[in-house]
Design a protein around this motif. Structure first.
Motif, PDB file in Angstrom:
ATOM      1  N   PRO A  63       0.832  -1.202   0.000  1.00  0.00           N
ATOM      2  CA  PRO A  63       0.000   0.000   0.000  1.00  0.00           C
ATOM      3  C   PRO A  63       0.875   1.265   0.000  1.00  0.00           C
ATOM      4  O   PRO A  63       1.943   1.287   0.615  1.00  0.00           O
ATOM      5  N   ALA A  64       0.399   2.300  -0.677  1.00  0.00           N
ATOM      6  CA  ALA A  64       0.973   3.637  -0.579  1.00  0.00           C
ATOM      7  C   ALA A  64       0.127   4.381   0.445  1.00  0.00           C
ATOM      8  O   ALA A  64      -1.085   4.480   0.297  1.00  0.00           O
ATOM      9  N   VAL A  65       0.770   4.870   1.490  1.00  0.00           N
ATOM     10  CA  VAL A  65       0.063   5.496   2.599  1.00  0.00           C
ATOM     11  C   VAL A  65       0.379   6.983   2.612  1.00  0.00           C
ATOM     12  O   VAL A  65       1.545   7.375   2.619  1.00  0.00           O
ATOM     13  N   GLU A  66      -0.666   7.779   2.626  1.00  0.00           N
ATOM     14  CA  GLU A  66      -0.501   9.223   2.650  1.00  0.00           C
ATOM     15  C   GLU A  66      -0.192   9.676   4.066  1.00  0.00           C
ATOM     16  O   GLU A  66      -0.793   9.160   5.008  1.00  0.00           O
ATOM     17  N   PRO A  67       0.749  10.591   4.280  1.00  0.00           N
ATOM     18  CA  PRO A  67       1.385  11.308   3.194  1.00  0.00           C
ATOM     19  C   PRO A  67       2.657  10.672   2.644  1.00  0.00           C
ATOM     20  O   PRO A  67       3.007  10.919   1.505  1.00  0.00           O
ATOM     21  N   SER A  68       3.374   9.824   3.416  1.00  0.00           N
ATOM     22  CA  SER A  68       4.743   9.532   2.981  1.00  0.00           C
ATOM     23  C   SER A  68       5.284   8.176   3.444  1.00  0.00           C
ATOM     24  O   SER A  68       6.414   8.088   3.923  1.00  0.00           O
ATOM     25  N   LEU A  69       4.496   7.121   3.255  1.00  0.00           N
ATOM     26  CA  LEU A  69       4.927   5.817   3.763  1.00  0.00           C
ATOM     27  C   LEU A  69       4.543   4.706   2.803  1.00  0.00           C
ATOM     28  O   LEU A  69       3.425   4.679   2.288  1.00  0.00           O
ATOM     29  N   ARG A 114       4.811  -2.802   3.387  1.00  0.00           N
ATOM     30  CA  ARG A 114       4.792  -4.124   2.754  1.00  0.00           C
ATOM     31  C   ARG A 114       3.998  -5.063   3.647  1.00  0.00           C
ATOM     32  O   ARG A 114       4.276  -5.195   4.838  1.00  0.00           O
ATOM     33  N   LEU A 115       2.969  -5.675   3.061  1.00  0.00           N
ATOM     34  CA  LEU A 115       2.103  -6.615   3.767  1.00  0.00           C
ATOM     35  C   LEU A 115       2.313  -8.010   3.214  1.00  0.00           C
ATOM     36  O   LEU A 115       2.547  -8.171   2.021  1.00  0.00           O
ATOM     37  N   ASP A 116       2.170  -9.022   4.068  1.00  0.00           N
ATOM     38  CA  ASP A 116       2.164 -10.382   3.559  1.00  0.00           C
ATOM     39  C   ASP A 116       0.749 -10.721   3.078  1.00  0.00           C
ATOM     40  O   ASP A 116      -0.165  -9.888   3.154  1.00  0.00           O
ATOM     41  N   ALA A 117       0.552 -11.923   2.582  1.00  0.00           N
ATOM     42  CA  ALA A 117      -0.743 -12.313   2.009  1.00  0.00           C
ATOM     43  C   ALA A 117      -1.865 -12.319   3.039  1.00  0.00           C
ATOM     44  O   ALA A 117      -3.039 -12.208   2.684  1.00  0.00           O
TER      45      ALA A 117
END
Length: 144
Positions: free
Chosen positions: A53-59, A62-65
């Motif tokens: 995921p792209a998290v606003e504002p700046s992160l 990485r997620l597993d399944a």
């Protein structure tokens, strides 16, 4: 993926063959075994399972399944310090690189950026927001 309006963050599976489309699965995002809330603005699925995921504002996250946080990757400090409003808005994965789009120009700049994160290293491309050809209307019969 839900954004900050819905917490905790969930990855949603949507069945689009039905009318109306229906949510068929919800996967709650967890960190250290607890549900977590992010302002996710985009998500890229990985071929081997898992998500970025792209998290606003700046992160980047990485997620597993199973939706468990495996890594949080902040943007470099100089970029974080100059995000004026909003932040990461889109994300894609190509090979072992993660690409992100920054929604607005950074403070003091007139272009916005696309970032590439691979092997622990960030690199950046700039692009002008007015890059559309003169007279471009977006789609036949529509004006923007």
């Amino acid at each position: 993926m839900t954004d900050s309006a819905y917490t905790p963050t969930r990855l949603l599976t949507v069945e689009t063959a039905t009318r109306p489309a229906t949510i068929t699965r919800e996967l709650t995002v967890t960190r250290d075994g607890e549900p977590v809330g992010y302002d996710a603005e985009g998500v890229a699925a990985l071929r081997n399972g898992g998500y970025w995921p792209a998290v606003e504002p700046s992160l980047l996250v990485r997620l597993d399944a199973a939706g468990r946080v495996r890594e949080e990757v902040p943007l470099p400090g100089d970029i974080r310090a100059t995000i004026t409003s909003n932040g990461l808005e889109g994300i894609a994965v190509s090979g072992d690189a993660v690409w992100v789009a920054v929604q607005r120009p950074l403070k003091g700049e007139t272009t916005t950026r696309i970032g590439r994160y691979a092997h622990g290293t960030w690199s950046w491309l700039a692009y002008p927001l007015d890059a559309a050809p003169t007279g471009w209307t977006g789609a036949p019969g529509r004006s923007f």
